[in-house]
Design an enzyme around this catalytic site. Structure first.
Site, PDB file in Angstrom:
ATOM      1  N   GLU A  78      -5.439  11.186  -6.820  1.00 26.63           N
ATOM      2  CA  GLU A  78      -5.710  10.182  -7.848  1.00 26.63           C
ATOM      3  C   GLU A  78      -7.199   9.857  -7.908  1.00 26.63           C
ATOM      4  O   GLU A  78      -7.780   9.713  -8.974  1.00 26.63           O
ATOM      5  CB  GLU A  78      -4.898   8.919  -7.550  1.00 26.63           C
ATOM      6  CG  GLU A  78      -4.952   7.913  -8.658  1.00 26.63           C
ATOM      7  CD  GLU A  78      -4.039   6.727  -8.404  1.00 26.63           C
ATOM      8  OE1 GLU A  78      -4.118   5.776  -9.188  1.00 26.63           O
ATOM      9  OE2 GLU A  78      -3.270   6.755  -7.427  1.00 26.63           O
ATOM     10  N   ARG A  84       3.737  13.659   8.915  1.00 28.69           N
ATOM     11  CA  ARG A  84       5.152  13.363   9.168  1.00 28.69           C
ATOM     12  C   ARG A  84       6.048  14.557   8.899  1.00 28.69           C
ATOM     13  O   ARG A  84       7.154  14.637   9.450  1.00 28.69           O
ATOM     14  CB  ARG A  84       5.575  12.122   8.389  1.00 28.69           C
ATOM     15  CG  ARG A  84       4.956  10.859   8.995  1.00 28.69           C
ATOM     16  CD  ARG A  84       5.286   9.637   8.205  1.00 28.69           C
ATOM     17  NE  ARG A  84       4.641   9.747   6.894  1.00 28.69           N
ATOM     18  CZ  ARG A  84       3.912   8.818   6.346  1.00 28.69           C
ATOM     19  NH1 ARG A  84       3.720   7.688   6.976  1.00 28.69           N
ATOM     20  NH2 ARG A  84       3.375   8.999   5.160  1.00 28.69           N
TER      21      ARG A  84
END
Length: 179
Positions: free
Chosen positions: A100, A63
């Site tokens: 993560e 994006r």
């Protein structure tokens, strides 16, 4: 700027439980589909680019491409895509970073950033800051200077700003909307 912020916020759709239960996804596609809102966003990002003296914009996949390319045209500067590893042909510089759960790697064409470039990093969302941090390291490794980071939306509760503070090295971090 308050009117622009209100316009942008009014065109961001909340999607509950996407991509998994408990997550409130911020969908920017209605904003992109609205010519007035997309123009206001492009103008705001271009203005930040000019204000901070950038000579190029780096857009983060994917994006950041959508937001950064028109801002670069409006600001009169070059646009450089930073891609996921393995997507660019030819000589590249890469930067690995931790997620993560696991790790990832981004790349840029080796010749696209040079000493003397002042680079504004543009993306849609600042979440945990991992991709933005890797892009700042990549820009500096290429010999260019970081003019700043600009995002449409910052998810403050994920502490990405704190993660970036030491890597920004005094460059500004601009968020048009703080969630």
């Amino acid at each position: 700027m308050t009117d622009v912020k209100e316009l942008l916020l009014s065109r961001i759709r909340d999607v509950a439980d996407y991509p998994q239960p408990g997550v409130m996804f911020k969908d920017i596609t209605p904003l992109l589909a609205d010519p007035a809102a997309f123009t206001a966003l492009t103008d705001a990002l271009a203005e930040l680019t000019v204000r901070h003296g950038a000579t190029k914009i780096v857009g983060l996949e994917a994006r950041g491409f959508i937001l950064g390319a028109p801002a670069a045209v409006r600001a009169g500067v070059g646009f450089i895509p930073v891609r996921k590893a393995g997507k660019l042909p030819g000589a590249t510089l890469s930067q690995a970073y931790d997620l993560e759960y696991g790790s990832a790697e981004i790349e840029v064409h080796a010749e696209d950033l040079i000493a003397g470039d002042r680079v504004m990093v543009i993306d849609d969302v600042l979440a945990t800051g991992g991709t933005a941090e890797a892009s700042l390291r990549l820009i500096r490794r290429a010999g260019a200077e970081v003019a700043g980071v600009a995002v449409l939306m910052e998810l403050g509760f994920l502490a990405g700003r704190e993660r970036l503070e030491s890597v920004l090295d005094g460059a500004p971090l601009e968020s048009l909307i703080l969630v």
